[in-house]
Write a protein that holds these residues in place. Sequence first.
Motif, PDB file in Angstrom:
ATOM      1  N   LYS A   1      -3.049 -24.604  32.718  1.00 56.92           N
ATOM      2  CA  LYS A   1      -2.024 -24.405  31.677  1.00 56.92           C
ATOM      3  C   LYS A   1      -1.001 -23.347  32.067  1.00 56.92           C
ATOM      4  CE  LYS A   1      -4.172 -26.273  27.562  1.00 56.92           C
ATOM      5  NZ  LYS A   1      -4.099 -26.304  26.100  1.00 56.92           N
TER       6      LYS A   1
ATOM      7  N   ASP B   1      -6.524 -21.730  36.020  1.00 54.33           N
ATOM      8  CA  ASP B   1      -5.897 -22.211  34.792  1.00 54.33           C
ATOM      9  C   ASP B   1      -4.727 -23.152  35.078  1.00 54.33           C
ATOM     10  OD1 ASP B   1      -4.946 -22.584  32.274  1.00 54.33           O
ATOM     11  OD2 ASP B   1      -4.364 -20.490  31.931  1.00 54.33           O
TER      12      ASP B   1
ATOM     13  N   GLN C   1      -5.634 -17.439  28.367  1.00 56.90           N
ATOM     14  CA  GLN C   1      -4.650 -18.534  28.396  1.00 56.90           C
ATOM     15  C   GLN C   1      -3.544 -18.345  27.355  1.00 56.90           C
ATOM     16  OE1 GLN C   1      -7.680 -21.896  28.294  1.00 56.90           O
ATOM     17  NE2 GLN C   1      -6.377 -22.611  29.951  1.00 56.90           N
TER      18      GLN C   1
ATOM     19  N   PRO D   1     -11.961 -11.189  31.480  1.00 56.74           N
ATOM     20  CA  PRO D   1     -11.493 -12.571  31.678  1.00 56.74           C
ATOM     21  C   PRO D   1     -12.308 -13.601  30.901  1.00 56.74           C
ATOM     22  CG  PRO D   1     -11.666 -11.430  33.784  1.00 56.74           C
ATOM     23  CD  PRO D   1     -12.254 -10.509  32.750  1.00 56.74           C
TER      24      PRO D   1
ATOM     25  N   LEU E   1     -12.271 -19.231  37.124  1.00 57.62           N
ATOM     26  CA  LEU E   1     -11.578 -20.333  36.451  1.00 57.62           C
ATOM     27  C   LEU E   1     -10.110 -20.320  36.856  1.00 57.62           C
ATOM     28  CD1 LEU E   1     -13.025 -20.503  32.817  1.00 57.62           C
ATOM     29  CD2 LEU E   1     -13.740 -21.697  34.885  1.00 57.62           C
TER      30      LEU E   1
ATOM     31  N   ASP F   1     -14.035 -14.720  37.092  1.00 55.66           N
ATOM     32  CA  ASP F   1     -12.676 -14.233  37.262  1.00 55.66           C
ATOM     33  C   ASP F   1     -11.715 -15.312  36.754  1.00 55.66           C
ATOM     34  OD1 ASP F   1     -10.657 -12.525  37.865  1.00 55.66           O
ATOM     35  OD2 ASP F   1     -10.649 -12.930  40.020  1.00 55.66           O
ATOM     36  N   TYR F   2     -10.504 -14.912  36.448  1.00 53.47           N
ATOM     37  CA  TYR F   2      -9.509 -15.844  35.907  1.00 53.47           C
ATOM     38  C   TYR F   2      -8.262 -15.807  36.781  1.00 53.47           C
ATOM     39  CZ  TYR F   2      -5.658 -17.364  32.873  1.00 53.47           C
ATOM     40  OH  TYR F   2      -4.538 -17.981  32.370  1.00 53.47           O
ATOM     41  N   LEU F   3      -7.840 -16.976  37.237  1.00 51.97           N
ATOM     42  CA  LEU F   3      -6.627 -17.054  38.050  1.00 51.97           C
ATOM     43  C   LEU F   3      -5.580 -17.898  37.333  1.00 51.97           C
ATOM     44  CD1 LEU F   3      -8.152 -17.768  41.590  1.00 51.97           C
ATOM     45  CD2 LEU F   3      -7.395 -15.559  40.652  1.00 51.97           C
TER      46      LEU F   3
ATOM     47  N   ILE G   1      -9.580 -25.115  34.742  1.00 48.58           N
ATOM     48  CA  ILE G   1      -9.633 -25.170  33.288  1.00 48.58           C
ATOM     49  C   ILE G   1      -8.262 -25.599  32.777  1.00 48.58           C
ATOM     50  CG2 ILE G   1      -9.134 -22.664  33.081  1.00 48.58           C
ATOM     51  CD1 ILE G   1     -10.799 -22.733  30.470  1.00 48.58           C
ATOM     52  N   ALA G   2      -8.265 -26.519  31.805  1.00 45.29           N
ATOM     53  CA  ALA G   2      -7.009 -26.849  31.111  1.00 45.29           C
ATOM     54  C   ALA G   2      -7.213 -26.371  29.680  1.00 45.29           C
ATOM     55  CB  ALA G   2      -6.713 -28.328  31.221  1.00 45.29           C
ATOM     56  N   GLY G   3      -7.621 -27.242  28.745  1.00 43.39           N
ATOM     57  CA  GLY G   3      -7.961 -26.765  27.405  1.00 43.39           C
ATOM     58  C   GLY G   3      -9.301 -26.038  27.405  1.00 43.39           C
TER      59      GLY G   3
ATOM     60  N   LYS H   1      -8.293  -7.401  32.318  1.00 44.79           N
ATOM     61  CA  LYS H   1      -6.949  -7.862  32.668  1.00 44.79           C
ATOM     62  C   LYS H   1      -6.039  -7.686  31.457  1.00 44.79           C
ATOM     63  CE  LYS H   1      -8.162 -10.945  36.344  1.00 44.79           C
ATOM     64  NZ  LYS H   1      -7.606 -11.935  37.236  1.00 44.79           N
TER      65      LYS H   1
END
Lengths: 160, 290
Positions: free
Chosen positions: B55, B53, A67, A20, B51, B7-9, B31-33, A3
Motif C-alpha cells: 500500500k 507494504d 500503514q 512496527p 512485512l 520489521d516493516y518496510l 502485506i496489502a490490507g 518507528k
Amino acid sequence: MRKALNIEINGRKQALEIEPNALLLDVLRLGVGLTGTKEGCGEGVCGSCTVMVDGELVRSCLTLAMQLEGKSVTTIEGISNGSELHPIQRRFLEHGAVQCGFCSPGLIVTAKALLSSNPDPSEAEVRDAIRGNFCRCTGYVKIIEAILAAAKELRSAAHA
Amino acid sequence: MALPKFDYLAPKSIGEACAALEANPDGGKLIAGGVSLLRVMKFRIMSPDCLIDLKSIPGLRYVQCDKDVLRIGATATSSDVLKSSDVAEKFPLLSQAIGRIATTAVRNWATVVGNICVGHTASDPSAALLALDAELVIASPSGERTLPIDQFFLGHMSTALAEAELVREIRIPIPKEPVGMAYLAHAGRAAMETPLIAVGAALMANGKGCTSASISLAGSAETPIRLTRAEEALIGAKLDDKAIHNAALIAAEDCAPDSDVYASAEYRRRLVAVYVRDALLAAAGRIGHA
C-alpha cells in the motif's frame, strides 16, 4: 525498534513513535488512551473495534498502524461534539439500543458512516450495513430503530 | 491479541518491493490490507521477520476499464471494485462475489489481489475471476510474466508465485458479445461467513445453442477450480433443463470437496449439484435461454 508515525486522530495531529507490529487498535487504546474503541474477537469478525480511516470504515484490530502514515482516523470519541451527544448516540440511548454497551462504539461509528453516504436508508440497508457488527444483548431490533430514528432526525436538521 | 514482532518496510515502487522480497527470502512477506495475513500471524501460524507494504507504493490502487480489458491494481480494495460501475455492468458475477465478502469495514481495507494470493479454496473473488478467464500480471526482479488464473492455484494456501514475485494486476477480458453470468454461494448464515461452496457461471449462446461456458467452484476442492468437463458438455447443446441438469451432475462428480467441522464432503458435493444447476439456470436466463 520504534518507528515514526504521523497520523491525525479525531482532528488532532499526532507524531507518534510506535512498534512496527502495533495495530491501529493498540495505538488508539494503549498509545493515545482512547479506550472507547473495543477489542472483541480480535480477528475482524465482531465489529467492536470499527473506526473510520479517511472517512471509510475499517477494523482497527486488523489494521497495521504503520500503514496509516498521513491518514486521518475517527473513533467513537470523535463522533460527539464535546459532551453533546451525536443524534445517533442519543437515539441509541432513547431506544434502549445499548445494554452491555461493548458493541455500541463500533455500531455507532458504522451507523455514522452509513448515514454520511446514505442519509435515507431503508431498513434492509441498515441491516446490511450492520451485518458485520455483532450484538449479543439487544437482538438488533432496537439498534435498527435507533439508526432509522437518527437518520430521520439528521435529515430534518439538514432541511431546517 | 498481539502480533509477533517483525520489521516493516515501505517500498515506493514494484522494483523496491521485489528487491525487498529477494533480500528477505525466508522471512519477508508482502502485506496489502493484511486482513488475512494479520489474522494468521495473531494465531502464530505464520511469523514473518519483515512485512513489505504494497500500500505504500503509489499508483497501484485502480479499477480501470479499457477497450478490451478491465484492470484491477494490486492495492485496489474490494470496495473499490464494488463501487466500479464498469464492473457492475460488465461483470455482475464479480460484484456479487465480492459483495459477499465479510462487511464494508473489511472490504474497505482488504484488497482483491491479496484475497486471491492467500490461495484459500473458499475465496469468493478467486472463483469469480476463474469463471471470467482472468489473467494475472506477475512482477519479479527480472521482469514480468502473465499467468492465466487457472494456473495460479496449486494447493491449499499455495500459489504459483515464486520467491520475490508479486501480483501487480488482475486483467479480465471484456467479452464482445452478451454473457449470462451468475454467482451463487451457500453459507451457514447470511453474513460474515466464508461459503461452504460457491459457484460462478458465465454462458454465451446463439440460436443453435451454447457457444461458450465457464463454470468455477470455490470450497469444493483443494483449490478453487474450473469444471472443464461440465463446460464441454454444455457447448453446442441447447441450454435447456436437461443439458443443465447433466452439467450439474458432472460438476458433482468432478469436484473433490473436503470434510471439516462445517460440512461433510458428501454434503458439499450435493450442494455443488444444486448450486451449479441454479447458477446455470440463472446465467442462461440472463441471455434469454432456459
